[in-house]
Design an enzyme around this catalytic site. Sequence first.
Site, PDB file in Angstrom:
ATOM      1  CB  SER A   7      -0.910   0.008   1.230  1.00 54.54           C
ATOM      2  OG  SER A   7      -1.513   1.281   1.330  1.00 54.54           O
ATOM      3  CG  HIS A  32      -3.763  -1.608  -1.637  1.00 48.48           C
ATOM      4  ND1 HIS A  32      -4.829  -2.405  -2.011  1.00 48.48           N
ATOM      5  CD2 HIS A  32      -4.213  -0.806  -0.653  1.00 48.48           C
ATOM      6  CE1 HIS A  32      -5.876  -2.103  -1.260  1.00 48.48           C
ATOM      7  NE2 HIS A  32      -5.541  -1.132  -0.427  1.00 48.48           N
ATOM      8  CG  ASP A  34      -5.178   2.364   0.631  1.00 50.43           C
ATOM      9  OD1 ASP A  34      -6.112   1.545   0.568  1.00 50.43           O
ATOM     10  OD2 ASP A  34      -4.042   2.069   1.047  1.00 50.43           O
ATOM     11  CG  MET A  36      -8.647   7.094   2.211  1.00 50.75           C
ATOM     12  SD  MET A  36      -7.739   7.286   3.756  1.00 50.75           S
ATOM     13  CE  MET A  36      -6.824   5.752   3.772  1.00 50.75           C
ATOM     14  CG  HIS A  65      -9.250  -0.034  -0.624  1.00 53.45           C
ATOM     15  ND1 HIS A  65      -8.664  -0.181   0.625  1.00 53.45           N
ATOM     16  CD2 HIS A  65     -10.591  -0.085  -0.416  1.00 53.45           C
ATOM     17  CE1 HIS A  65      -9.607  -0.318   1.530  1.00 53.45           C
ATOM     18  NE2 HIS A  65     -10.789  -0.256   0.936  1.00 53.45           N
ATOM     19  CG  MET A  67     -11.378   3.069   1.745  1.00 54.39           C
ATOM     20  SD  MET A  67      -9.860   3.152   2.706  1.00 54.39           S
ATOM     21  CE  MET A  67      -8.680   3.239   1.374  1.00 54.39           C
ATOM     22  CG  MET A 136     -11.821  -3.147   4.788  1.00 53.28           C
ATOM     23  SD  MET A 136     -10.293  -2.729   3.920  1.00 53.28           S
ATOM     24  CE  MET A 136      -9.399  -1.777   5.147  1.00 53.28           C
ATOM     25  CG  ASP A 174      -6.198  -2.908   3.036  1.00 53.78           C
ATOM     26  OD1 ASP A 174      -5.141  -2.649   3.628  1.00 53.78           O
ATOM     27  OD2 ASP A 174      -6.815  -2.071   2.337  1.00 53.78           O
TER      28      ASP A 174
END
Length: 215
Positions: A7, A32, A34, A36, A65, A67, A136, A174
Site C-alpha cells: 500500500s 495498492h 488507497d 479516501m 481501493h 474508500m 478489511m 487489508d
Amino acid sequence: MPIISPSVLACDFANIQSEVERINSSNADWFHIDIMDGVFVPNISFGFPVMKAIAKHAQKPLDVHLMIVNPDQYITDCKNAGAEWVTVHYEACTHLHRTIQLIKSEGMKAGVALNPHTPISVLEEIIEDLDLVLIMSVNPGFGGQKFIGSAVDKVAKLKKLIDLKGAKTLIEVDGGVNNETGADLIKAGADALVAGSFVFKSNDVNIPIDQLKGL
Ligand code: DX5
Ligand code: ZN
C-alpha cells in the site's frame, strides 16, 4: 504463493518515483492505491493526479481501493488513471450490482471491500460476479492500525462461500498485515495480502515482501 500488494499510502510521498521503483524491483505483485474522500472514511489520502503519477512509473498492476461515497462517479477516472483492479466498499454502494457491472464494462477487474462489522453473507447473491473480495482487518481510513483478529475467521467463511458457489473470486486482506498475521490469513485461504507500514517502513522492502510471500 500469495499475491502481495504494497500500500503506497505508507510510502514517502516526497519521493514517489523512487518508492515505486523499490516495489518494481521486488517480488511484490501489485500496487495498492488507497483513495479516501474524508466522507466515507475520516481521512483524505490522494486522488487521480497522484494515481496517474504512480501509474507512469509502476511496472505492476494498480489495485485500487476506493474508500469513497458515490464510487460510480469515478470509475472512468480510475480507468484513465491506469487502474487494473477497482474495489468499492459494500457499505458505500446502494446498487452494488450496477457498480460492479460498470467497473467491468470499463475493462477492469471488480472487487468489493467489507468493513470489519459487515458479514460475508451480504455477498451470497453476488459472489459469482466478483473478481475479488477485500476483507478489511482494520477500520478503513488510516495505515498502521492494529490487526482485528476476527478477520481470519471471515477469510475462512468467505473461502467456503466461494467454493460452494464454484466462483473464481480472489480473497484479499487489508490492514495490520505483517509476517505473523499474514501467515494466519494465508492458512485461512487468503490469496492476496495488502501491506503498508510493514513493507515501506523497512529499509529493504524485499525482506518483508519475501516474508509475506513465504520465500
Ligand atoms: C487503510 C488502507 C490500507 C492501509 C494499510 O484504510 O485501506 O490499505 O494502507 O496499512 P497498514 O498495512 O499499515 O495497516
Ligand atoms: Zn486499502
